[in-house]
Design an enzyme around this catalytic site. Structure first.
Site, PDB file in Angstrom:
ATOM      1  N   LYS A  13      19.643  28.484   7.300  1.00 23.39           N
ATOM      2  CA  LYS A  13      19.021  29.815   7.386  1.00 23.39           C
ATOM      3  C   LYS A  13      18.481  30.090   8.790  1.00 23.39           C
ATOM      4  O   LYS A  13      18.742  31.133   9.378  1.00 23.39           O
ATOM      5  CB  LYS A  13      17.868  29.947   6.362  1.00 23.39           C
ATOM      6  CG  LYS A  13      18.271  29.630   4.936  1.00 23.39           C
ATOM      7  CD  LYS A  13      17.104  29.721   3.972  1.00 23.39           C
ATOM      8  CE  LYS A  13      15.990  28.713   4.196  1.00 23.39           C
ATOM      9  NZ  LYS A  13      16.335  27.315   3.920  1.00 23.39           N
ATOM     10  N   ARG A  85       9.346  32.686  -1.284  1.00 20.55           N
ATOM     11  CA  ARG A  85       9.785  31.453  -1.934  1.00 20.55           C
ATOM     12  C   ARG A  85       9.294  31.361  -3.366  1.00 20.55           C
ATOM     13  O   ARG A  85       9.578  30.363  -4.044  1.00 20.55           O
ATOM     14  CB  ARG A  85       9.213  30.265  -1.166  1.00 20.55           C
ATOM     15  CG  ARG A  85      10.184  29.631  -0.193  1.00 20.55           C
ATOM     16  CD  ARG A  85       9.351  28.697   0.636  1.00 20.55           C
ATOM     17  NE  ARG A  85      10.048  27.511   1.021  1.00 20.55           N
ATOM     18  CZ  ARG A  85      10.512  27.311   2.251  1.00 20.55           C
ATOM     19  NH1 ARG A  85      10.441  28.243   3.159  1.00 20.55           N
ATOM     20  NH2 ARG A  85      11.061  26.154   2.553  1.00 20.55           N
ATOM     21  N   ARG A 157      12.008  16.087  12.318  1.00 16.27           N
ATOM     22  CA  ARG A 157      10.872  16.708  11.627  1.00 16.27           C
ATOM     23  C   ARG A 157      10.309  15.718  10.609  1.00 16.27           C
ATOM     24  O   ARG A 157      11.063  15.026   9.934  1.00 16.27           O
ATOM     25  CB  ARG A 157      11.363  17.975  10.900  1.00 16.27           C
ATOM     26  CG  ARG A 157      10.844  19.244  11.531  1.00 16.27           C
ATOM     27  CD  ARG A 157      11.540  20.452  11.006  1.00 16.27           C
ATOM     28  NE  ARG A 157      11.305  20.711   9.578  1.00 16.27           N
ATOM     29  CZ  ARG A 157      11.716  21.822   8.956  1.00 16.27           C
ATOM     30  NH1 ARG A 157      12.360  22.751   9.632  1.00 16.27           N
ATOM     31  NH2 ARG A 157      11.499  22.002   7.672  1.00 16.27           N
ATOM     32  N   ARG A 168      11.516  18.405  -1.628  1.00 17.89           N
ATOM     33  CA  ARG A 168      11.729  19.803  -1.211  1.00 17.89           C
ATOM     34  C   ARG A 168      12.834  20.448  -2.044  1.00 17.89           C
ATOM     35  O   ARG A 168      12.751  21.615  -2.413  1.00 17.89           O
ATOM     36  CB  ARG A 168      12.074  19.864   0.285  1.00 17.89           C
ATOM     37  CG  ARG A 168      10.856  19.645   1.170  1.00 17.89           C
ATOM     38  CD  ARG A 168      11.238  19.320   2.593  1.00 17.89           C
ATOM     39  NE  ARG A 168      11.906  20.404   3.278  1.00 17.89           N
ATOM     40  CZ  ARG A 168      12.616  20.247   4.391  1.00 17.89           C
ATOM     41  NH1 ARG A 168      12.765  19.039   4.921  1.00 17.89           N
ATOM     42  NH2 ARG A 168      13.167  21.271   4.968  1.00 17.89           N
TER      43      ARG A 168
HETATM   44  P1  AP5 Z   1      18.595  24.865   9.736  1.00 18.69           P
HETATM   45  O1  AP5 Z   1      19.157  26.128  10.279  1.00 18.69           O
HETATM   46  O2  AP5 Z   1      17.427  24.227  10.437  1.00 18.69           O
HETATM   47  O3  AP5 Z   1      18.339  25.021   8.159  1.00 18.69           O
HETATM   48  P2  AP5 Z   1      17.232  25.827   7.359  1.00 18.69           P
HETATM   49  O4  AP5 Z   1      17.893  26.418   6.168  1.00 18.69           O
HETATM   50  O5  AP5 Z   1      16.489  26.764   8.268  1.00 18.69           O
HETATM   51  O6  AP5 Z   1      16.337  24.603   6.903  1.00 18.69           O
HETATM   52  P3  AP5 Z   1      14.781  24.318   6.846  1.00 18.69           P
HETATM   53  O7  AP5 Z   1      14.645  22.878   6.477  1.00 18.69           O
HETATM   54  O8  AP5 Z   1      14.057  24.750   8.088  1.00 18.69           O
HETATM   55  O9  AP5 Z   1      14.367  25.214   5.674  1.00 18.69           O
HETATM   56  P4  AP5 Z   1      13.258  24.985   4.698  1.00 18.69           P
HETATM   57  O10 AP5 Z   1      13.379  26.258   3.941  1.00 18.69           O
HETATM   58  O11 AP5 Z   1      13.211  23.779   3.883  1.00 18.69           O
HETATM   59  O12 AP5 Z   1      11.997  24.717   5.650  1.00 18.69           O
HETATM   60  P5  AP5 Z   1      10.946  25.673   6.314  1.00 18.69           P
HETATM   61  O13 AP5 Z   1      10.868  25.332   7.728  1.00 18.69           O
HETATM   62  O14 AP5 Z   1      11.180  27.088   5.918  1.00 18.69           O
HETATM   63  O15 AP5 Z   1      19.814  23.797   9.661  1.00 18.69           O
HETATM   64  C1  AP5 Z   1      19.596  22.472   9.218  1.00 18.69           C
HETATM   65  C2  AP5 Z   1      20.438  21.491  10.084  1.00 18.69           C
HETATM   66  O16 AP5 Z   1      21.820  21.706   9.831  1.00 18.69           O
HETATM   67  C3  AP5 Z   1      20.257  21.668  11.603  1.00 18.69           C
HETATM   68  O17 AP5 Z   1      20.349  20.401  12.195  1.00 18.69           O
HETATM   69  C4  AP5 Z   1      21.451  22.561  12.031  1.00 18.69           C
HETATM   70  O18 AP5 Z   1      21.848  22.299  13.356  1.00 18.69           O
HETATM   71  C5  AP5 Z   1      22.520  22.133  11.013  1.00 18.69           C
HETATM   72  N1  AP5 Z   1      23.397  23.217  10.577  1.00 18.69           N
HETATM   73  C6  AP5 Z   1      23.039  24.514  10.325  1.00 18.69           C
HETATM   74  N2  AP5 Z   1      24.100  25.205   9.878  1.00 18.69           N
HETATM   75  C7  AP5 Z   1      25.159  24.328   9.838  1.00 18.69           C
HETATM   76  C8  AP5 Z   1      26.541  24.442   9.467  1.00 18.69           C
HETATM   77  N3  AP5 Z   1      27.061  25.608   9.022  1.00 18.69           N
HETATM   78  N4  AP5 Z   1      27.331  23.321   9.542  1.00 18.69           N
HETATM   79  C9  AP5 Z   1      26.802  22.140   9.972  1.00 18.69           C
HETATM   80  N5  AP5 Z   1      25.514  21.976  10.346  1.00 18.69           N
HETATM   81  C10 AP5 Z   1      24.694  23.058  10.285  1.00 18.69           C
HETATM   82  O19 AP5 Z   1       9.617  25.229   5.549  1.00 18.69           O
HETATM   83  C11 AP5 Z   1       8.999  23.966   5.795  1.00 18.69           C
HETATM   84  C12 AP5 Z   1       7.762  23.840   4.898  1.00 18.69           C
HETATM   85  O20 AP5 Z   1       6.822  24.895   5.191  1.00 18.69           O
HETATM   86  C13 AP5 Z   1       8.023  23.976   3.383  1.00 18.69           C
HETATM   87  O21 AP5 Z   1       8.420  22.753   2.792  1.00 18.69           O
HETATM   88  C14 AP5 Z   1       6.654  24.464   2.878  1.00 18.69           C
HETATM   89  O22 AP5 Z   1       5.744  23.409   2.797  1.00 18.69           O
HETATM   90  C15 AP5 Z   1       6.199  25.396   3.999  1.00 18.69           C
HETATM   91  N6  AP5 Z   1       6.628  26.801   3.799  1.00 18.69           N
HETATM   92  C16 AP5 Z   1       7.464  27.514   4.595  1.00 18.69           C
HETATM   93  N7  AP5 Z   1       7.628  28.758   4.108  1.00 18.69           N
HETATM   94  C17 AP5 Z   1       6.867  28.827   2.974  1.00 18.69           C
HETATM   95  C18 AP5 Z   1       6.651  29.855   2.013  1.00 18.69           C
HETATM   96  N8  AP5 Z   1       7.242  31.060   2.108  1.00 18.69           N
HETATM   97  N9  AP5 Z   1       5.832  29.567   0.968  1.00 18.69           N
HETATM   98  C19 AP5 Z   1       5.223  28.371   0.852  1.00 18.69           C
HETATM   99  N10 AP5 Z   1       5.393  27.362   1.734  1.00 18.69           N
HETATM  100  C20 AP5 Z   1       6.219  27.581   2.775  1.00 18.69           C
END
Ligand code: AP5
Length: 211
Positions: A13, A85, A157, A168
């Protein structure tokens, strides 16, 4: 246009949101990025959020909703990445936009199987200085473990450790997946096969948001 990017951790994403926001002139709001910055700077929000994030749990809705109210641009034009979420967050977003005469226009569901998620998260490396995101196999930096943009040593991370990733995913299934039905009922959900490579996913994404 207001877009929501929905999908499991590591679905890609953030990678796609950054690029699309730049190309379409939209504001990219990633609650994960904002929270990590708050934790790094030890702000009151960061101190409250840290324990939840370390365990892979969701940060409480009231903190997240207050945060979105603070950062929402008055004219909209946003890609919401990792928000909402929970159903409560989705309802709060609807209310916030409605007050401004706007709505969520499209929700893109990044569809990827669990084994792909685990491979993407275990190989993810991030820059602790500028926030750039890499993957050791799929999107490597030019020089081993060094950020192309600012030359800082890349790190993994904390929540990309295997046991936290498993939690997660479970949290996603229980608390976030119900949003699929919520947005399907509104007729604005688009499913995207996010298991393809980064460029293919981007081209497909551009097509689905412009139709
Ligand atoms: P990446 O683009 O980083 O993936 P992502 O979907 O953004 O993953 P996240 O882990 O950041 O999402 P998340 O929703 O778990 O965490 P968030 O930071 O929001 O890609 C992942 C990897 O794959 C990278 O290495 C990239 O290079 C590679 N890649 C990408 N696309 C690819 C492809 N097509 N092919 C191959 N490789 C690829 O949240 C973290 C924490 O914050 C949560 O656990 C929670 O505690 C808190 N939090 C955040 N938002 C909320 C909310 N709204 N409510 C409550 N708690 C929240």
């Amino acid at each position: 246009m207001n877009l929501v990017f929905l999908g499991p951790p590591g679905a890609g994403k953030g990678t796609q949101a950054k690029r699309l926001a730049q190309e379409l002139g939209l504001v990219h709001i990633s609650t994960g990025d904002i929270l990590r910055e708050a934790v790094k700077n030890q702000t009151p929000l960061g101190k409250k959020a840290k324990e939840y994030m370390d365990r892979g749990e969701l940060v409480p809705d009231e903190l997240i909703i207050a945060l979105i109210e603070e950062v929402m641009p008055p004219g909209g034009g946003v890609i919401f990445d990792g928000f909402p979420r929970t159903i409560a967050q989705a309802q709060a977003l609807d209310r916030m936009l409605e007050k401004k005469g706007m709505k969520v226009d499209r929700v893109v569901l990044f569809d990827v199987p669990d084994d792909v998620v685990v491979e993407r998260l275990s190989g993810r490396r991030v820059c602790p200085n500028c926030g750039a995101v890499y993957h050791i196999k799929f999107n490597p930096p030019k020089n081993d473990e060094i950020c192309d943009r600012c030359g800082t040593k890349l790190v993994q991370r904390d929540d990309d450790r295997e046991e936290v990733v498993r939690n997660r995913l479970e949290v996603y299934r229980k608390q976030t997946e119900p949003l699929i039905e919520y947005y399907e009922r509104k007729g604005i959900l688009i499913r995207l096969d996010a298991s393809k490579d980064i460029e293919d996913v981007y081209q497909e994404l551009k097509k689905v948001v412009s139709t």
